[in-house]
Each structure stands twice: as C-alpha cells, then as structure tokens.
Motif scaffolding. Sequence first.
Motif, PDB file in Angstrom:
ATOM      1  N   GLY A   1      46.032  36.255  41.234  1.00 53.23           N
ATOM      2  CA  GLY A   1      47.086  36.885  40.449  1.00 53.23           C
ATOM      3  C   GLY A   1      48.278  37.221  41.324  1.00 53.23           C
ATOM      4  O   GLY A   1      48.283  36.964  42.539  1.00 53.23           O
TER       5      GLY A   1
ATOM      6  N   TYR B   1      48.806  43.048  42.080  1.00 57.44           N
ATOM      7  CA  TYR B   1      47.447  43.440  41.700  1.00 57.44           C
ATOM      8  C   TYR B   1      46.636  43.935  42.898  1.00 57.44           C
ATOM      9  O   TYR B   1      45.589  44.561  42.716  1.00 57.44           O
TER      10      TYR B   1
ATOM     11  N   LYS C   1      43.192  37.213  32.792  1.00 56.60           N
ATOM     12  CA  LYS C   1      44.364  36.821  33.566  1.00 56.60           C
ATOM     13  C   LYS C   1      44.028  36.528  35.016  1.00 56.60           C
ATOM     14  O   LYS C   1      44.715  35.756  35.674  1.00 56.60           O
ATOM     15  N   LEU C   2      42.979  37.162  35.537  1.00 55.10           N
ATOM     16  CA  LEU C   2      42.698  37.068  36.968  1.00 55.10           C
ATOM     17  C   LEU C   2      41.582  36.088  37.315  1.00 55.10           C
ATOM     18  O   LEU C   2      41.582  35.523  38.410  1.00 55.10           O
TER      19      LEU C   2
ATOM     20  N   GLY D   1      49.507  35.548  35.341  1.00 55.40           N
ATOM     21  CA  GLY D   1      48.140  35.507  35.832  1.00 55.40           C
ATOM     22  C   GLY D   1      47.507  34.204  35.400  1.00 55.40           C
ATOM     23  O   GLY D   1      46.909  33.503  36.171  1.00 55.40           O
TER      24      GLY D   1
ATOM     25  N   LYS E   1      50.143  36.076  46.907  1.00 52.25           N
ATOM     26  CA  LYS E   1      49.283  36.246  45.748  1.00 52.25           C
ATOM     27  C   LYS E   1      48.189  37.260  46.046  1.00 52.25           C
ATOM     28  O   LYS E   1      47.897  37.554  47.209  1.00 52.25           O
TER      29      LYS E   1
ATOM     30  N   GLY F   1      44.146  32.992  36.234  1.00 53.18           N
ATOM     31  CA  GLY F   1      43.932  32.753  37.646  1.00 53.18           C
ATOM     32  C   GLY F   1      44.152  31.318  38.063  1.00 53.18           C
ATOM     33  O   GLY F   1      43.684  30.899  39.110  1.00 53.18           O
TER      34      GLY F   1
END
Length: 485
Positions: A145, A149, A239-240, A29, A192, A32
């Motif tokens: 991500g 997701y 992470k995103l 991730g 993605k 991002g």
Amino acid sequence: QMRLAGAHGSRSLRAVAWGAGGGGGVGGGGGGQARSKSASTSSVLSTSSGVHRQHWGFKHREYGLQWYQSRDALVQADPGPVLVGTSYEYAKGERVTQARKYSAFQSHEDYWELVNDRLNDGLLHNLHEVLQEREARCLYFDLDGPPSYRAIHNEIISLLRQYLWWFFGGERRGWRPEALEPVVLTSEDPNKYSAHVVFPEVQFRDHAHQEEYMKVLLSALPALTVDMPDGSSLPLLEKLVDCMPYSRFQLFRGPYACKLKQGQLRADTCLEPEGYFRSDPLAAFASHVDPGYALALPSVEQLLAENEELRHFRNSRSSSISLSARRGENGMVSSQDEANLFQPLFQMPGEGELDLVGMTDVEQFETALKWLHPHRATQFWSWFRLSGVTYSMLARYTDDPGARRRIWDAHFAWSRGYEHFDLEENVYAVENNKGTPVSGLSLLTRLARFDNPGMTVRETVMRIAFSGLERPQRKSAAEVVRAAA
C-alpha cells in the motif's frame, strides 16, 4: 473503528479508531497489486549507463549455489528438495529486463544458514522461496500500500489476525487466545508500505488445499471495513492484501531478501523479521511446515455452513462473476483472475445500455476499454491480462496497419490512466506475449460487463472483422513507439 459488516450488519469485531491517512481509491491500494515502474521488469538500457551491475547476466554459481535458467532444468537436475529462485538482469535489444534462475537447498536449515551468514557478514541477497504445487506450505500474505500505511502497521497486523480468527471461527474451535501468531517481515521501502506475513500454525497440504481456502478467504476481505473520521468506510484488508502470489509455482521473497534494481540490491527493501514464532527462525519461511505448530482446520464447507456472513460474501463474489459471463458462456474463471480481475472494488454504480451489436471487433475493443473502471489501468494484473488481449487483437490484423494503429491507440489511451505511463514499456508488455497463451476480446467485454453490473450489454456472438482500406507494410514495434510519440 473496524467492523465486519455483511448484508446483515454484523458487528462481531471492534477495534480502536484511527486515521489511516486516506486510501486513494482502488489505485491507492488496489488489493495490493498496484502497477509499479518495475512492474514489467523492464527498463531502458541507456538510463543505467555507467552503473556497475552486480547481478548482470546469468551466472551458474552465486551465493555458493549451482543455478539453472529454467524450472525444467532445475527439476531435471534435482539439486535438492527446498527450491529457491533469484533475479538477474540482462539486455534484450535496447532494454534491460529481469529474469529468474533457480537452485535448491537440502533443507530449510541450510537455507537459513546461508541467510544468517550473509547477515553476519553485512551482505545482501535476493533469495526467494519457491512453493511447488505438490508441496506443503503455511498461510502467508503480501501486504502492499501507500507509505502512509506504515504509521498504522501494528493495527493492520492486529486486524489481519482478528479477521482470520473470525474466518476460521477461532472461538468456536476453542483455540487459545494467543493462536494465529504471525511472523511479520517488513521493509523500509520509502516508495510503499510492504510486509510479508506468515502464519506457521495454519498449514496446507499443497497448492490445491491452499486454493480451497484462499478462494473464500480472499473473497470475504471486503467484510472488514474501517470507519474513517470523515464518515466513510475503508475496506482496509481488501486494499492491502495482494491477491496474486498464490500460483502453482510461486516465488515468495524470503527473510532478509532485497529487491534488485539496475543491477544493485536495494537495502531499503530488505524484508526483516520483527520476531520469530516460538523463537524458531525457520518459521519465517512460508514453505517450511512444522506439524507440531499446526492448528486443526475445519473444512471450507464447514466454515461456510456455520458462518452466514462468510457465505454471503462468497456467494456474492461467485454470483457477480457468473453474471458477467455472456448467456450460454462458461462462467468459470481461474483462481488468479477471480482474485484479481473480478474484485468488487472495480464495480461501478449506474444503469444504461452498452450496444456492441453491429460493431467490428476493433470497434468493440475501442469501446469496451472506455467502459472499464478507470483504476484498472493502475492494477498490474488487469494491465498484464489486457496486454494479452491487445496482442491477440494485433495478431488478427497482421497485414492491416489501419486496424493495428487503432488497436495500439486504444490500448495506449486506456493505459495512460496509470500516472507513470511509459509508452515503450507498454509496447514491450504487449509484444512480450508472443508464443504464450493469451485471452481474446471476450475477456475485455466480460470485464466491461463486470465493472458495470447495472448496465445491459448487447453484443453478438459472431465477431465482425474490421476491414481497412490501406495495406501498407506492417510497422515494427520500434516504429509504433516513434509514431505514437
């Protein structure tokens, strides 16, 4: 299960359990900002032979608008208050590269009318909003991500809203429960998970006002973690959330905009709004501010004073950045570097000593690269900034092919940590820094210190120049690529 867990183990938010399909570490991730094959907006010209390039070369007229090749030309022409940008491709030597051109509308109503007309006619577009430094804007996010997701998209948006409720102290402010309703734009990109999220009720006067809040908001993203079925914790938003799109002159893909690749607009990247705030399509623009929607925001100082957990995360980020500076060195960094280069995800456990004393600058360059978190090679901003460091090193040894060879080899060895490593792309990214301000070796050694907070790094302030014995003629970038291959 989602929780906000700071130093004091707060459990102020909860959500249902789910399986997120793994996170893939920083590279999965990576805030991002993972590198992509188009990260450098450059590709080999020969790979696209025979393809009709609809958006090839600079065109003065497109989408019924007059376009300008530079920001300066746009500002001088003053075509309207609502600025937009779009992409086009052109040949640069043997490569295809992307550039931006700029135009303007008289109003967001005009902007939306064009978007709506193209939508009704079944036509794609690549229009980006341009957020100028002194113009108002709404709070917005770019979420990126792995495709897995997408299965928990609704939960991600729900958690983002809950995080903002916690950050702004919605209950303390007496905000109504339905506050912080976002406009969510998503694409069907198979490569993605991608979403743009705009919060029309959270408004900033200008870039400086936005930056005050975003520094604290982005630094506290690790506060939200998700308990996974295997017992691990996932810092989901960290992470995103892409921490990059907050510059002083920011392009942000608008409603129904598609990405450009090999001369064609990709329909599967079209950012389609899932709905509109209060049935207002203009609320899908981050650059459109309706004062009637605005929530009264507390100051950043007030937010920090009343929220101990928020204070902890802000102080922790500031402290880790300060400690990465050399003694006597100014520890200040830009907002972009703070949000992207100095992420806690890059900090590794372990103790020891890294002794750079007595090394030449080339030796320090080679050594420091090996001590970076391995996933830095997968993050665009790290790759972009360190390509600048490599350029500065090469510039110091213009007439020393031995040193230059070692610098290139070290850069390639580090960048190969990215699974889609492209040697020509790396040479292009480094050489493309010509004529632009870049950082030197001190940035690299500082990142090595940041990534290894438990390690003692010894170095001298004075740099020892590398002294090669050979002095053959300098090789061109193309010769470097052939030799390395």
